[in-house]
Design a protein around this motif. Sequence first.
Motif, PDB file in Angstrom:
ATOM      1  N   ALA A  15       0.830  -1.210   0.000  1.00  0.00           N
ATOM      2  CA  ALA A  15       0.000   0.000   0.000  1.00  0.00           C
ATOM      3  C   ALA A  15       0.863   1.259   0.000  1.00  0.00           C
ATOM      4  CB  ALA A  15      -0.946  -0.001   1.205  1.00  0.00           C
ATOM      5  N   ASP A  16       1.938   1.249   0.779  1.00  0.00           N
ATOM      6  CA  ASP A  16       2.835   2.411   0.829  1.00  0.00           C
ATOM      7  C   ASP A  16       3.554   2.615  -0.502  1.00  0.00           C
ATOM      8  OD1 ASP A  16       2.101   3.030   3.409  1.00  0.00           O
ATOM      9  OD2 ASP A  16       3.842   2.059   4.332  1.00  0.00           O
ATOM     10  N   ALA A  57       1.015   4.165  -2.847  1.00  0.00           N
ATOM     11  CA  ALA A  57       0.777   5.571  -2.499  1.00  0.00           C
ATOM     12  C   ALA A  57       1.941   6.460  -2.911  1.00  0.00           C
ATOM     13  CB  ALA A  57       0.515   5.692  -0.999  1.00  0.00           C
ATOM     14  N   ASP A  58       3.143   5.889  -2.959  1.00  0.00           N
ATOM     15  CA  ASP A  58       4.347   6.651  -3.302  1.00  0.00           C
ATOM     16  C   ASP A  58       4.709   6.503  -4.784  1.00  0.00           C
ATOM     17  OD1 ASP A  58       6.196   8.466  -2.169  1.00  0.00           O
ATOM     18  OD2 ASP A  58       7.743   6.921  -2.058  1.00  0.00           O
ATOM     19  N   ASP A  59       3.810   5.933  -5.577  1.00  0.00           N
ATOM     20  CA  ASP A  59       4.000   5.743  -7.012  1.00  0.00           C
ATOM     21  C   ASP A  59       5.276   4.948  -7.314  1.00  0.00           C
ATOM     22  OD1 ASP A  59       3.150   5.963  -9.647  1.00  0.00           O
ATOM     23  OD2 ASP A  59       4.273   7.808  -9.993  1.00  0.00           O
ATOM     24  N   GLN A 100      10.719   6.045   0.922  1.00  0.00           N
ATOM     25  CA  GLN A 100       9.451   6.782   0.875  1.00  0.00           C
ATOM     26  C   GLN A 100       9.735   8.269   0.700  1.00  0.00           C
ATOM     27  OE1 GLN A 100       6.925   6.763   4.407  1.00  0.00           O
ATOM     28  NE2 GLN A 100       5.241   6.102   3.084  1.00  0.00           N
TER      29      GLN A 100
END
Length: 141
Positions: free
Chosen positions: A19-20, A23-25, A82
């Motif tokens: 998921a992270d 979210a961070d493409d 990230q």
Amino acid sequence: MDIQYARTTAHIDWSRLKADLMADDFDNGRTPDELRRSFENSAVVVFAIVSSSTHDGDRVVGKARALSDGVCNAYVVDVWTQSDYRRRGIATRMMQLLAEGLQGQHIYLFTDDAEAFYRGLGYRRQGIGLSKVVGKWLNRL
């Protein structure tokens, strides 16, 4: 900010990491299980983890891994920090930890947009990188 570095896949929340990454493409389509298997099948792995005192638990904010023949050649892949944690030395430390696990080996890597960063770590341009996907990407996409 307390960053710990883990060299094992134990205790990684693969669904949360997936998921992270999304979210961070920085997601390449692997499922959480495929992501786990990719790291478990690597010669050396490193995770940058931020400890949290809240109910969130620990969070992976960086990852890197290397494939190796264990003798003379290794290939670094999946290097990510990230976005909110970049420019704090995390990727540099992860690359140092990977290299410690690859003594005596020629380490290759491929980058689309971070050549200056890797040059700063002592990596030099060599030859031409080529790639090919055999069949369908991840055998399903």
